[in-house]
Every structure is written in C-alpha cells, then in structure tokens.
Motif scaffolding. Structure first.
Motif, PDB file in Angstrom:
ATOM      1  N   HIS A 157     -10.399  -2.287   1.057  1.00 51.33           N
ATOM      2  CA  HIS A 157      -9.587  -2.508   2.193  1.00 51.33           C
ATOM      3  C   HIS A 157      -8.242  -1.878   1.648  1.00 51.33           C
ATOM      4  O   HIS A 157      -7.677  -1.946   0.616  1.00 51.33           O
ATOM      5  N   GLU A 158      -7.516  -1.268   2.616  1.00 50.71           N
ATOM      6  CA  GLU A 158      -6.384  -0.423   2.125  1.00 50.71           C
ATOM      7  C   GLU A 158      -5.212  -1.430   1.763  1.00 50.71           C
ATOM      8  O   GLU A 158      -4.485  -1.025   1.123  1.00 50.71           O
ATOM      9  N   ALA A 159      -5.334  -2.891   2.432  1.00 55.40           N
ATOM     10  CA  ALA A 159      -4.074  -3.515   1.708  1.00 55.40           C
ATOM     11  C   ALA A 159      -4.395  -4.293   0.455  1.00 55.40           C
ATOM     12  O   ALA A 159      -3.453  -5.177   0.270  1.00 55.40           O
ATOM     13  N   PHE A 160      -5.243  -3.975  -0.288  1.00 55.19           N
ATOM     14  CA  PHE A 160      -5.831  -4.457  -1.604  1.00 55.19           C
ATOM     15  C   PHE A 160      -5.445  -3.670  -2.701  1.00 55.19           C
ATOM     16  O   PHE A 160      -6.406  -3.648  -3.558  1.00 55.19           O
ATOM     17  N   HIS A 161      -4.565  -2.947  -2.712  1.00 57.73           N
ATOM     18  CA  HIS A 161      -4.437  -2.153  -3.905  1.00 57.73           C
ATOM     19  C   HIS A 161      -4.366  -2.932  -5.107  1.00 57.73           C
ATOM     20  O   HIS A 161      -4.846  -2.685  -5.929  1.00 57.73           O
ATOM     21  N   LEU A 162      -3.192  -4.003  -4.995  1.00 57.56           N
ATOM     22  CA  LEU A 162      -2.742  -4.792  -5.975  1.00 57.56           C
ATOM     23  C   LEU A 162      -2.540  -4.365  -7.515  1.00 57.56           C
ATOM     24  O   LEU A 162      -2.205  -5.355  -8.371  1.00 57.56           O
ATOM     25  N   VAL A 163      -2.590  -3.180  -7.759  1.00 51.83           N
ATOM     26  CA  VAL A 163      -1.928  -2.637  -9.103  1.00 51.83           C
ATOM     27  C   VAL A 163      -0.555  -1.912  -8.807  1.00 51.83           C
ATOM     28  O   VAL A 163      -0.259  -1.316  -9.765  1.00 51.83           O
ATOM     29  N   ASN A 164       0.006  -1.789  -7.610  1.00 46.65           N
ATOM     30  CA  ASN A 164       1.375  -0.922  -7.475  1.00 46.65           C
ATOM     31  C   ASN A 164       2.611  -1.893  -7.209  1.00 46.65           C
ATOM     32  O   ASN A 164       3.254  -1.906  -6.578  1.00 46.65           O
ATOM     33  N   ASP A 165       2.374  -2.748  -8.493  1.00 48.42           N
ATOM     34  CA  ASP A 165       3.633  -3.512  -8.681  1.00 48.42           C
ATOM     35  C   ASP A 165       4.412  -3.084  -9.799  1.00 48.42           C
ATOM     36  O   ASP A 165       3.968  -2.593 -10.512  1.00 48.42           O
ATOM     37  N   PHE A 166       5.900  -3.646  -9.979  1.00 45.33           N
ATOM     38  CA  PHE A 166       6.644  -2.924 -10.896  1.00 45.33           C
ATOM     39  C   PHE A 166       7.535  -4.115 -11.518  1.00 45.33           C
ATOM     40  O   PHE A 166       7.817  -5.109 -10.674  1.00 45.33           O
TER      41      PHE A 166
END
Length: 382
Positions: A157-166
């Motif tokens: 699902h496009e809303a479950f990237h989950l590794v694009n945080d900083f």
C-alpha cells in the motif's frame, strides 16, 4: 477508555491492516519465523477464546475443537500444537472461516465484557489486547518479508513506506554516574519482564540523541565494514560469511545505486533517512567501526526521557535476563516471557510498525541477535 471499546478498537486495527492483502497473501509462510497473516488472525483470536471465554463463560461452546491445535503458538500448558514451520501448510481452514472465527469470538467477548468487574479478568483481557498489538507489528514485518522476497517487489500500500523518517536532532546526552531505578512503576499496563523495580549503578556515559542513518551505514559498507573481521563478534563474522551478507536486509544494487524494498514498493535508498533492518551483529560491528558502543538497556532507560525514540527498535548490548525478584506466573500466562530468557538480546523503544499506545520507556523487547526482519536500528553510546 472502557474495556469493551478498547477491545473493539484493537481487534479492528488488525482487520484494517489485512484489508490491503490479496486472498493469495493470507496463507504464505516464506520462512519459519514469519507466520502467515491467516495464522496471526486466528492465533490472536485463539488467545481470547482459550484464556478467557473457555475459562470464564459457563457452558461456552468453542468454535472449532481443532483450532487449539492449529493456532496455539508456544503455550505448552494449553496443549499440543503444530510445528511453527507448518503454519503455512494450512490451506484449510480458509480465510473466510478464520474471519468467521474472529466474528464468533468477538460476539462472545462483547457479551462477556458487559459485566466484567473482577480485576484478574480485566488484566487478562488487557494482556490479550497487548498480545494482539504485538502481532499487529509482526503482521507488518511478516508481510514485508513475504512481499520483499517476491522477485517483482509488489506494493502492499502506498501509505506504508515506513522507512522515510529522519532524525530530529544531531546531538548527544550526557548522564552522570550514579544509582538509578530501573523497571516499570506506577499505573498502566506492563509485561511481567518489566516488573521488579531495582537500582543499577552506571558510570558516566554519553548517548546519541539520534539514530544511525542510511548514509552513515553506507560509509561503513564502503570502507569494507562487512569484510573486516576485526569489527565483528565471532558469531557475527560466521553469520556474515555463511550467508554472504554485504548490506542491510531488503537492500539491492540496481544500476549502480542502492535501493530498498518498502511496503510501498522498491525505492532508492535515502541516505538521510534512518537506517533499519540490521541485526545485533551488524549494529555491534558498526559501533566498533565508529569507535563507540551500543548502550546497555539500563543506560537507554535512564536516558529515555531525554531521547527522541520510537521509530526503530534499538539494539542494546544487554542480554535478555530476568530482573531481580522476577516472578513467573503459574500456567500458560507464565510462558509469555520468562521461558525466552536465554540467547536473546534486548531492544528498547518502539518502531514505526509498533501499534499506537503500545510503547513505554520500560518496554523490553527481545530477539535473537541474528534477526533483522523487524524495524531495528542503531543508537550509539560511549
């Protein structure tokens, strides 16, 4: 929140995640440690039926007598069970039957919860809800493992990237030597492995208020980190060589650039984003390369209120062992944590895959040091 409302909310969250699955996804078990979604749906339901309804509802009729054997996980006190690596062999019962099972148990639980007042039962229901939240996180990581090892890297699902945080900060926290209280205190839920408040002495230490980024770990890789035995624990070095490891899990070189699989599909590695999917051996080797170390779980807890945490489970250098005065409950509930206090390392914090309201500074997660399919990261100390 009223208990039956909390029950409804937690149970619905599992269904909401699974709504993005295709019918073919529900039964697949790619490896032993990653259970099928269908099994998670049934096992979390089995927990409420086995430990609450069958024990506290007079003349309760279980949905299917075979389900105890199929969906018990590791509770020896609850009877025989299938082997973990056979969970993916069950094309039957169908997923439709599993959803019927959930609806049947939920109906019985809603009726039961209307008149519950005994604290022992309330505590057991609360444990069951936290147990389901743990499986919600396992659903995320197990589904990612399944799809991430599909050669076409399908999108969940496009809303479950989950590794694009900083990282928010790029600083460190200094803690003075002294005796500090460790363990859960006060109201609110916790697991039994967090109880037994005790003092520990720590020397002066400094701990980063930021996690290792992809770019920082790439520097380790490009310097030959995966090929320098001086950086690795012996078991870790054996793991690297036996499995030809040269990058974190889900990383792939494509046209000369690093990409990683996310639940929203294959993406280019963002060097500024926070690293994830490394095991204890990789974390320890990276710390060695940096001339630093992993914090102990006690140092982490002492510093927690000054740290920005919650996006990665953070490896510590502490073995998973009982606190002083740890008491294991009798029966199946006593099997929940205590019997795993061997050959595992403690992780602290939470991750982007962790369910809401399922984290606290005293939470003691634990995994084998070789495992990296969870959203794990690195915080350094010295």
């Amino acid at each position: 929140m009223i208990l039956h409302e909390k029950y409804k909310q937690v149970r619905q969250a599992t269904i909401d995640f699974c709504s993005h699955l295709e019918i073919e996804d529900y039964s697949i078990q790619v490896v032993q440690f990653a259970s099928p979604a269908k099994w998670h749906l049934a096992h979390t339901t089995w927990f409420f039926e086995t430990f609450i309804l069958k024990n506290y509802v007079e003349n309760y009729t279980e949905y299917n007598a075979n389900f105890n054997y199929l969906f018990n996980s590791y509770y020896n006190n609850a009877g025989d069970r299938i082997l973990q690596n056979n969970r993916g062999n069950m094309s039957r019962p169908s997923i439709d039957k599993i959803f019927e099972y959930r609806a049947y148990v939920d109906t019985k639980m809603f009726e039961f919860l209307k008149d519950v007042s005994e604290q022992k039962i309330i505590d057991l229901v609360t444990l069951g809800l936290n147990h389901e939240q743990q499986h919600q996180e396992l659903l995320v990581t197990d589904v990612k493992y399944m799809l991430g090892h599909n050669p076409i890297f399908p999108e969940f699902h496009e809303a479950f990237h989950l590794v694009n945080d900083f990282n928010t900060y790029n600083s460190s926290v200094k803690i003075k030597a002294g005796n500090y209280n460790i363990g859960h205190q006060g109201p609110g839920f916790c697991y039994d492995n967090e109880l037994g408040v005790h003092k520990v002495y720590v020397a002066d230490f400094e701990i980063n208020n930021h996690l290792t980024t992809n770019g920082e770990f790439i520097a380790f890789m490009e310097s030959g980190g995966y090929s320098d035995f001086n950086l690795w624990l012996d078991e870790g070095w054996s793991w690297v060589n036996s499995n030809n490891i040269s990058a974190p899990m889900y990383w792939h070189i494509i046209d000369g650039e690093w990409h990683y699989y996310t639940l929203s599909g294959l993406q280019k590695v963002d060097k500024n984003a926070i690293l994830t999917h490394v095991n204890y051996y990789e974390a320890n080797a990276y710390a060695e390369w940096k001339g630093m170390r992993l914090p102990s779980e006690f140092e982490w807890e002492i510093a927690a209120n000054q740290l920005d945490w919650g996006r990665r489970w953070e490896w510590t250098n502490s073995a998973y062992l009982p606190y002083p005065n740890f008491i294991k409950e009798n029966g199946a509930v006593g099997e929940y944590n205590g019997k795993f206090m061997s050959n595992k390392m403690v992780l602290r914090g939470a991750s982007v895959a962790t369910s809401k309201n399922h984290s606290r500074p005293t939470y003691r997660n634990f995994f084998n040091p070789v495992e990296r399919w969870q959203y794990t990261g690195i915080r350094l100390a010295k």
